[in-house]
Design an enzyme around this catalytic site. Structure first.
Site, PDB file in Angstrom:
ATOM      1  N   ASN A  15       0.869  -1.185   0.000  1.00  0.00           N
ATOM      2  CA  ASN A  15       0.000   0.000   0.000  1.00  0.00           C
ATOM      3  C   ASN A  15       0.900   1.227   0.000  1.00  0.00           C
ATOM      4  O   ASN A  15       1.488   1.576   1.020  1.00  0.00           O
ATOM      5  CB  ASN A  15      -0.902  -0.043   1.253  1.00  0.00           C
ATOM      6  CG  ASN A  15      -1.753   1.212   1.374  1.00  0.00           C
ATOM      7  OD1 ASN A  15      -1.776   2.056   0.483  1.00  0.00           O
ATOM      8  ND2 ASN A  15      -2.451   1.333   2.499  1.00  0.00           N
ATOM      9  N   LYS A  27       0.070   4.239  -0.355  1.00  0.00           N
ATOM     10  CA  LYS A  27      -0.596   5.421   0.221  1.00  0.00           C
ATOM     11  C   LYS A  27      -0.384   6.636  -0.707  1.00  0.00           C
ATOM     12  O   LYS A  27      -0.354   6.464  -1.923  1.00  0.00           O
ATOM     13  CB  LYS A  27      -0.119   5.649   1.661  1.00  0.00           C
ATOM     14  CG  LYS A  27      -0.266   4.367   2.500  1.00  0.00           C
ATOM     15  CD  LYS A  27      -0.045   4.561   3.974  1.00  0.00           C
ATOM     16  CE  LYS A  27      -0.209   3.214   4.691  1.00  0.00           C
ATOM     17  NZ  LYS A  27      -0.096   3.320   6.145  1.00  0.00           N
ATOM     18  N   HIS A  68      -9.546   1.243   5.195  1.00  0.00           N
ATOM     19  CA  HIS A  68      -8.245   1.447   5.840  1.00  0.00           C
ATOM     20  C   HIS A  68      -8.422   2.389   7.033  1.00  0.00           C
ATOM     21  O   HIS A  68      -9.216   3.319   6.981  1.00  0.00           O
ATOM     22  CB  HIS A  68      -7.243   2.024   4.833  1.00  0.00           C
ATOM     23  CG  HIS A  68      -5.839   1.968   5.351  1.00  0.00           C
ATOM     24  ND1 HIS A  68      -5.355   2.891   6.259  1.00  0.00           N
ATOM     25  CD2 HIS A  68      -4.840   1.082   5.138  1.00  0.00           C
ATOM     26  CE1 HIS A  68      -4.103   2.564   6.555  1.00  0.00           C
ATOM     27  NE2 HIS A  68      -3.765   1.476   5.894  1.00  0.00           N
ATOM     28  N   GLU A  92      -6.712   4.764   8.074  1.00  0.00           N
ATOM     29  CA  GLU A  92      -6.495   6.181   7.765  1.00  0.00           C
ATOM     30  C   GLU A  92      -7.771   6.788   7.182  1.00  0.00           C
ATOM     31  O   GLU A  92      -8.118   7.931   7.445  1.00  0.00           O
ATOM     32  CB  GLU A  92      -5.301   6.336   6.816  1.00  0.00           C
ATOM     33  CG  GLU A  92      -3.988   6.085   7.564  1.00  0.00           C
ATOM     34  CD  GLU A  92      -2.877   5.498   6.726  1.00  0.00           C
ATOM     35  OE1 GLU A  92      -2.946   5.521   5.488  1.00  0.00           O
ATOM     36  OE2 GLU A  92      -1.914   4.981   7.345  1.00  0.00           O
ATOM     37  N   GLU A 122      -5.301  -4.881  10.578  1.00  0.00           N
ATOM     38  CA  GLU A 122      -4.261  -3.870  10.788  1.00  0.00           C
ATOM     39  C   GLU A 122      -4.515  -3.154  12.108  1.00  0.00           C
ATOM     40  O   GLU A 122      -5.324  -2.215  12.159  1.00  0.00           O
ATOM     41  CB  GLU A 122      -4.283  -2.838   9.658  1.00  0.00           C
ATOM     42  CG  GLU A 122      -4.015  -3.412   8.283  1.00  0.00           C
ATOM     43  CD  GLU A 122      -3.412  -2.370   7.344  1.00  0.00           C
ATOM     44  OE1 GLU A 122      -2.334  -2.640   6.828  1.00  0.00           O
ATOM     45  OE2 GLU A 122      -4.010  -1.289   7.164  1.00  0.00           O
ATOM     46  N   GLY A 155       2.720   2.295  10.803  1.00  0.00           N
ATOM     47  CA  GLY A 155       3.680   3.383  10.660  1.00  0.00           C
ATOM     48  C   GLY A 155       4.423   3.705  11.950  1.00  0.00           C
ATOM     49  O   GLY A 155       5.095   4.729  12.046  1.00  0.00           O
ATOM     50  N   SER A 158       3.559  -2.212  10.247  1.00  0.00           N
ATOM     51  CA  SER A 158       5.014  -2.318  10.423  1.00  0.00           C
ATOM     52  C   SER A 158       5.572  -3.683  10.024  1.00  0.00           C
ATOM     53  O   SER A 158       6.476  -4.218  10.688  1.00  0.00           O
ATOM     54  CB  SER A 158       5.416  -1.961  11.866  1.00  0.00           C
ATOM     55  OG  SER A 158       5.065  -0.617  12.139  1.00  0.00           O
TER      56      SER A 158
HETATM   57  P1  13P Z   1       3.184   0.366   7.676  1.00  0.00           P
HETATM   58  O1  13P Z   1       3.663  -0.915   7.069  1.00  0.00           O
HETATM   59  O2  13P Z   1       3.924   1.574   7.215  1.00  0.00           O
HETATM   60  O3  13P Z   1       3.051   0.257   9.162  1.00  0.00           O
HETATM   61  O4  13P Z   1       1.666   0.595   7.122  1.00  0.00           O
HETATM   62  C1  13P Z   1       0.767  -0.423   7.212  1.00  0.00           C
HETATM   63  C2  13P Z   1      -0.457  -0.076   6.449  1.00  0.00           C
HETATM   64  O5  13P Z   1      -1.192   0.828   6.802  1.00  0.00           O
HETATM   65  C3  13P Z   1      -0.736  -0.829   5.227  1.00  0.00           C
HETATM   66  O6  13P Z   1      -2.020  -0.573   4.756  1.00  0.00           O
END
Ligand code: 13P
Length: 255
Positions: free
Chosen positions: A10, A12, A96, A98, A168, A174, A214
């Site tokens: 992803n 983003k 997601h 976010e 997740e 992150g 992560s």
């Molecule tokens: P990270 O791998 O940067 O923690 O992000 C995970 C994520 O949100 C994948 O959709």
């Protein structure tokens, strides 16, 4: 049940179009020998089309990062599942954290998006996960259960079986703080049990459940060795070919 692992990157809201296309090309070249894993790239929407073109003839699939649930119409700024299909995407990430936290995406919206995506033959990657506060209040299973049940409420057995679920935990995204394999497995096992209750064991055994938060080359193997972890949804480590390819190749010793 032998579920084919699925590793998705992803990206983003990162990378220029030219950098994204170059990264997709490198990943294509370096991943072509790993046929026992499904590889998916989820670039920002403006680079979907050139990346789909660049990946033609390769087994790597492309995912959108979001969609609207309507077929078409006056929804400025949105992407319709039919357009996502038309652009060549096989998957779309929905729900997601976010989008839930920053853009108000609700469980009900995720359910409607899952429905429309399946109508178009696009597979939803349905993200669910608890916040740190919810985990500390021992609400993890309640939270993911509510998110999951609403997301799949309008899908039939076969649509559930082909959907991908991404667990997740918000506190692991992150942050560099990964759920331990045992913590992740515990939630994945519960997710599968929820699907068993609603759709029966045979369907639940087909569903692929990714872990995200992560995921890195140095922790993917332990996570993937858990029984109910069938893949990874990778954020930061999907932005460079070296780390993403190592994650795809986690079963080999070296790339
Ligand atoms: P990270 O791998 O940067 O923690 O992000 C995970 C994520 O949100 C994948 O959709």
């Amino acid at each position: 049940m032998n579920r084919k692992p699925i590793i998705a990157g992803n990206w983003k809201m990162n990378l220029s179009i030219s950098d994204g296309v170059a990264l997709a090309s490198t990943i294509r070249d370096r991943c072509s020998r790993y046929r026992d894993v499904d590889v998916v790239l989820s670039p920002q929407a403006m680079m979907i089309w050139p990346i789909v073109k660049r990946l033609e003839g390769s087994p790597i699939q492309v995912a959108a990062q979001n969609c609207h649930w309507a077929e078409k119409g006056a929804f400025t700024g949105e992407l319709a599942p039919a357009q996502i299909k038309d652009a060549g995407c096989a998957y779309t990430i929905i729900g997601h954290s976010e989008r839930r936290q920053l853009f108000g995406e609700t469980d009900a919206a995720v359910g409607k998006k899952a429905r429309t995506l399946h109508d178009q033959g696009v597979i939803p990657i349905i993200c669910i996960g608890e916040t740190l506060e919810q985990r500390e209040a021992a609400q993890t299973i309640n939270v993911v259960s509510q998110q999951l049940v609403t997301a799949i409420s309008d899908l039939n057995d076969d649509e559930v079986a082909t959907s991908v679920i991404a667990y997740e935990p918000v506190w692991a995204i992150g942050t560099g703080r990964t759920a331990t394999p045992a913590q992740a497995q515990e939630v994945h096992r519960n997710i599968r049990e929820i699907i068993v209750r609603h759709h029966g064991d045979a369907i639940a055994q087909r569903v692929r459940i990714q872990y995200g938060g992560s995921v890195k080359p140095n922790n993917v193997r332990d996570l993937m060795s858990e029984h109910d972890i069938d893949g990874a949804l990778v954020g930061g480590a999907s932005l460079t070919a070296d780390s993403f390819v190592q994650i795809v190749a986690h079963r080999e010793d070296i790339d």
